[in-house]
Design a protein around this motif. Structure first.
Motif, PDB file in Angstrom:
ATOM      1  N   MET A  15      19.181   1.714 -27.935  1.00 27.56           N
ATOM      2  CA  MET A  15      18.288   0.581 -28.218  1.00 27.56           C
ATOM      3  C   MET A  15      19.061  -0.706 -28.534  1.00 27.56           C
ATOM      4  O   MET A  15      18.495  -1.666 -29.054  1.00 27.56           O
ATOM      5  N   GLN A  16      20.355  -0.723 -28.205  1.00 25.08           N
ATOM      6  CA  GLN A  16      21.158  -1.926 -28.454  1.00 25.08           C
ATOM      7  C   GLN A  16      20.723  -3.076 -27.554  1.00 25.08           C
ATOM      8  O   GLN A  16      20.845  -4.248 -27.918  1.00 25.08           O
TER       9      GLN A  16
ATOM     10  N   PHE B  63      14.071   0.684 -20.838  1.00 24.34           N
ATOM     11  CA  PHE B  63      13.476   2.000 -21.029  1.00 24.34           C
ATOM     12  C   PHE B  63      14.179   2.641 -22.222  1.00 24.34           C
ATOM     13  O   PHE B  63      15.354   3.038 -22.137  1.00 24.34           O
ATOM     14  N   GLY B  64      13.461   2.676 -23.335  1.00 26.81           N
ATOM     15  CA  GLY B  64      14.049   3.229 -24.546  1.00 26.81           C
ATOM     16  C   GLY B  64      14.062   4.739 -24.503  1.00 26.81           C
ATOM     17  O   GLY B  64      13.003   5.376 -24.597  1.00 26.81           O
TER      18      GLY B  64
ATOM     19  N   VAL C 232      16.281  -6.794 -13.960  1.00 26.47           N
ATOM     20  CA  VAL C 232      17.229  -5.776 -14.406  1.00 26.47           C
ATOM     21  C   VAL C 232      16.470  -4.696 -15.173  1.00 26.47           C
ATOM     22  O   VAL C 232      15.663  -5.001 -16.063  1.00 26.47           O
ATOM     23  N   LEU C 233      16.748  -3.439 -14.826  1.00 24.62           N
ATOM     24  CA  LEU C 233      16.154  -2.284 -15.500  1.00 24.62           C
ATOM     25  C   LEU C 233      17.269  -1.558 -16.243  1.00 24.62           C
ATOM     26  O   LEU C 233      18.296  -1.214 -15.643  1.00 24.62           O
ATOM     27  N   VAL C 234      17.081  -1.342 -17.535  1.00 22.25           N
ATOM     28  CA  VAL C 234      18.123  -0.738 -18.366  1.00 22.25           C
ATOM     29  C   VAL C 234      17.604   0.558 -18.977  1.00 22.25           C
ATOM     30  O   VAL C 234      16.507   0.586 -19.553  1.00 22.25           O
ATOM     31  N   PHE C 235      18.416   1.600 -18.859  1.00 26.04           N
ATOM     32  CA  PHE C 235      18.130   2.861 -19.545  1.00 26.04           C
ATOM     33  C   PHE C 235      19.018   2.889 -20.781  1.00 26.04           C
ATOM     34  O   PHE C 235      20.232   3.055 -20.692  1.00 26.04           O
TER      35      PHE C 235
ATOM     36  N   ILE D 297       9.759  -0.351 -22.798  1.00 32.43           N
ATOM     37  CA  ILE D 297       8.962   0.840 -22.503  1.00 32.43           C
ATOM     38  C   ILE D 297       9.647   2.038 -23.157  1.00 32.43           C
ATOM     39  O   ILE D 297      10.809   2.337 -22.859  1.00 32.43           O
ATOM     40  N   TYR D 298       8.942   2.668 -24.071  1.00 29.71           N
ATOM     41  CA  TYR D 298       9.486   3.852 -24.735  1.00 29.71           C
ATOM     42  C   TYR D 298       9.263   5.074 -23.846  1.00 29.71           C
ATOM     43  O   TYR D 298       8.161   5.304 -23.342  1.00 29.71           O
TER      44      TYR D 298
END
Length: 696
Positions: A410-411, A471-472, A403-406, A446-447
């Motif tokens: 930052m929760q 992805f922060g 899973v990739l989250v944008f 990853i920021y």
């Protein structure tokens, strides 16, 4: 008693000192003149001694009479024609036999009959004899008196007498009247005649025992065809109902019911009668009765009918009560909408358990592969939309889906820690979960600070099975976020992924409404529409989380397979729900509890929406503090640096397999938020690299 043995007056012998002329002249003779006085004077000379009179008086009291009688009187109260038996007992206290002669005198004489008029009484024995007291039928009422005289064969024995009193009184006669009445004036053969009876006590007695005999007679011949009897006690009056069976073969005609009461020792009777008709049964009635008399399994048909009717009544009453209970329950429920559980996803290897059907308590699932047609969760702030989406993501990670989250808030970094918050774990038991299940998930952070320098290798991310890549993008402005999303979606198209009908990876866009044109989005929204149309063929799904749903247009709305509408006050979304499903659904959406969502998928529940209460999370629902994220970032930078050093050694022909293994372990531990273990592996790798660099 010893005195009685040695001194008994009348035995023809003066036994001194106990007998004297003063106390027993029969045995000792008559005292000479002056003897009594002389005796008395002597007593006086004695001063304080007892006198002879006192002594003889005491002796006389202790000596029994020659013959004693154990009775004081004979008494009786009689009716005419009635008799009574009585008895007397005579005791002979002498040493010789005695003959007693009995006689009666006075007005009682005609009423007394002696069993014996002469009785021989042996010495020291007692004899009883009966006396019959009888009032003749013709004697007058009144009191009759007399005396029973008893004389003995010795003149020395005093005669005895006993008074007799007999009262002859008038007897109170009972008198009854009986009335009978046929209640059923017409009776079919084989049925019961019901009749009422009243008995009146008209005599002088308070209570009368009566034997009632009932008989059914043919009126013309007075032939008795049925009888019945019973015994009753009547005080003033008594009314009651009885029934008597009329035989099946009784001929039609007029009949009599007769009631006869017998009382006063069968000496008196009272009779009453009434008439009734025995009529022929109609053919239909006879057929019905015969049918009802038929037995099945030992039970009459009519009894079965009654049982069936009772069962039907009970079932109807139960259904009525159940309907009432359901109505009352519905009034208390918020989500009373049709749900066909047979047409909802069920538990399987490709299903995701996300919670329970609201207020139904049944487990709720989503088909994992249906998410290739994407999911959109919308709701106001604090409605639980992110928590609902996170629950879906937890299930995907447990199934091995990357899973990739944008994440603009930052929760989602909370996935790095297990849930320990009471406000979340207190719901575990309700959903059949245990606190021991709480866990962290492997997370890559990853920021993204500059979208122009941001690069993403989609294939590499998809190789991390069951891992979450965050992805922060919290530090990006709206326009930059738009550009970053466009870059990610474009990279997917450039990756040349193989086609798949099953879900292979999931992309999550939180706060996706920021991409809308009204919030400054342009290229990102266009790329999003493109991804919604094309990602499905590669097995890629998208979860979009937004405060609004109705503002999404075109391909985005058209390609959302599953909608989650959580509590909202946004008029656009409420109007959309009202137009599509009706006003009742709007009321439910407005009142939804936190974490409860209206769920709609055209494949589920015939396309009708239903409500799901999403399960609590296993990971922490809060973002990781910035200080801890900084530590995570530093560790990841160190690991990346060590990987580069290992690559350089490998290029020189050095075997770096042990380094690669420890770096992988270090990376896994930091992804789980275990910094201490990560530091141990990093320290070990650094020492190994330093040694290898020295040798090379």
């Amino acid at each position: 008693y010893s005195l009685a043995e040695v001194a008994i007056c009348g035995e023809n012998g003066c036994e001194t000192p106990y007998e004297s002329c003063q106390n027993c002249p029969t045995d000792c003779g008559i005292c000479p003149a002056g003897a009594a006085a002389a005796g008395g004077g002597g007593g006086g000379g004695g001063g304080g001694g007892a006198s002879l009179e006192d002594i003889t008086s005491e002796i006389a009291k202790a000596i029994p009479p020659p013959v004693s009688l154990k009775k004081n009187a004979i008494e009786a109260v009689l009716y005419r024609g009635e008799f009574k038996l009585d008895s007397i007992t005579l005791t002979n206290n002498l040493k010789s036999n005695v003959i007693a002669r009995l006689s009666v005198n006075g007005t009682a004489f005609p009423l007394v009959t002696l069993e014996k008029t002469e009785i021989n009484i042996p010495s020291k024995e007692e004899i009883s004899t009966q006396i019959k007291l009888e009032a003749p039928d013709d004697i007058g009422y009144g009191t009759y008196t007399g005396m029973l005289s008893i004389d003995f064969n010795s003149s020395a024995i005093p005669s005895l007498s006993l008074p007799i009193t007999i009262k002859v009184i008038e007897k109170m006669e009972p008198l009854l009247d009986v009335k009978v009445e046929a209640i059923t004036k017409e009776v079919y053969p084989g049925e019961h005649l019901k009749f009422g009876t009243t008995i009146y006590n008209m005599g002088q007695t308070d209570r009368v025992d009566v034997v009632m005999n009932y008989s059914v007679k043919v009126a013309r011949t007075e032939e008795v065809i049925e009888t019945m009897s019973e015994t009753l006690a009547v005080d003033t009056s008594k009314s009651f109902y009885r029934s008597i069976n009329i035989s099946k073969d009784t001929n039609p005609g007029q009949y009599i019911i007769e009631a006869t009461g017998t009382y006063a020792y069968n000496n008196k009777t009272a009779t009453s009668l009434d008439t009734f008709q025995v009529v022929s049964e109609p053919f239909l009635v006879r057929i019905i009765k015969e049918a009802l008399s038929f037995r099945m399994y030992g039970i009459h048909i009519w009894q079965l009918f009654v049982i069936i009717i009772i069962i039907i009544i009970l079932i109807r009453a139960y259904l009525k009560m159940k309907e009432k209970w359901i109505e009352e329950a519905k009034k208390r429920l918020r989500y009373t909408f049709p749900v066909d559980l047979r047409k909802l996803p069920r538990k399987s290897a490709r299903s995701l358990w996300i919670g329970k059907i609201a207020e139904a308590g049944k487990d709720a699932y989503l088909d994992m592969d249906d998410l290739t047609v994407h999911l959109l969760a919308a709701g106001g702030t604090g409605s639980g939309k992110s928590v609902a989406a996170m629950g879906v993501v937890e299930e995907l990670l447990d199934k091995g889906i990357p899973v990739l989250v944008f994440d603009p808030t930052m929760q989602w970094t909370g996935f790095m820690k297990p849930c320990t918050e009471d406000h979340m774990t207190k719901f575990y038991e309700e959903f059949g979960m245990k606190k021991e299940r709480a866990k962290a998930y492997k997370t890559n952070l990853i920021y993204v600070e500059d979208p122009d320098k941001f690069e993403i290798d989609v294939k590499k991310c998809m190789e991390k099975k069951g891992e979450l890549t965050i992805f922060g993008i919290s530090k990006l402005r709206s326009g930059h976020m738009d550009k970053a999303v466009q870059k990610v979606i474009d990279s997917v198209f450039d990756a040349s992924l193989p086609e798949s009908s099953q879900l292979k990876a999931m992309l999550v866009f939180d706060e996706v409404h920021r991409l809308l044109p009204k919030y400054g989005g342009t290229r990102g929204y266009i790329s999003l529409e493109r991804g919604m149309r094309e990602f499905r063929k590669w097995g890629l799904g998208m979860i979009m989380i937004s405060q609004v749903l109705s503002d999404f247009r075109g391909a985005v709305r058209a390609n959302v397979g599953t909608e989650l509408q959580l509590r909202t006050k946004y008029s656009g979304d409420l109007n959309r729900v009202k137009e599509k499903y009706g006003g009742n659904y709007v009321k439910a959406v407005v009142k939804e509890g936190v974490g409860t969502a209206l769920v709609q998928n055209s494949k589920y529940n015939d396309g009708l929406p239903y409500f799901i209460r999403f399960r609590p999370l296993l990971h922490s629902p809060h973002r990781i503090p910035e200080e801890e994220l900084k530590v995570f970032k530093e560790f990841m930078n160190v690991i990346i640096s060590l990987k580069k050093s290992a690559e350089e050694l490998k290029a020189k022909g050095v075997d770096t397999s042990s380094i690669d293994l420890e770096l992988t372990l270090a990376e896994n531990k930091i992804k789980e938020g275990k910094t201490r273990m990560t530091q141990l592996y990093i320290d070990s790798v650094k020492k190994t690299i330093e040694k290898m660099q020295g040798k090379s």
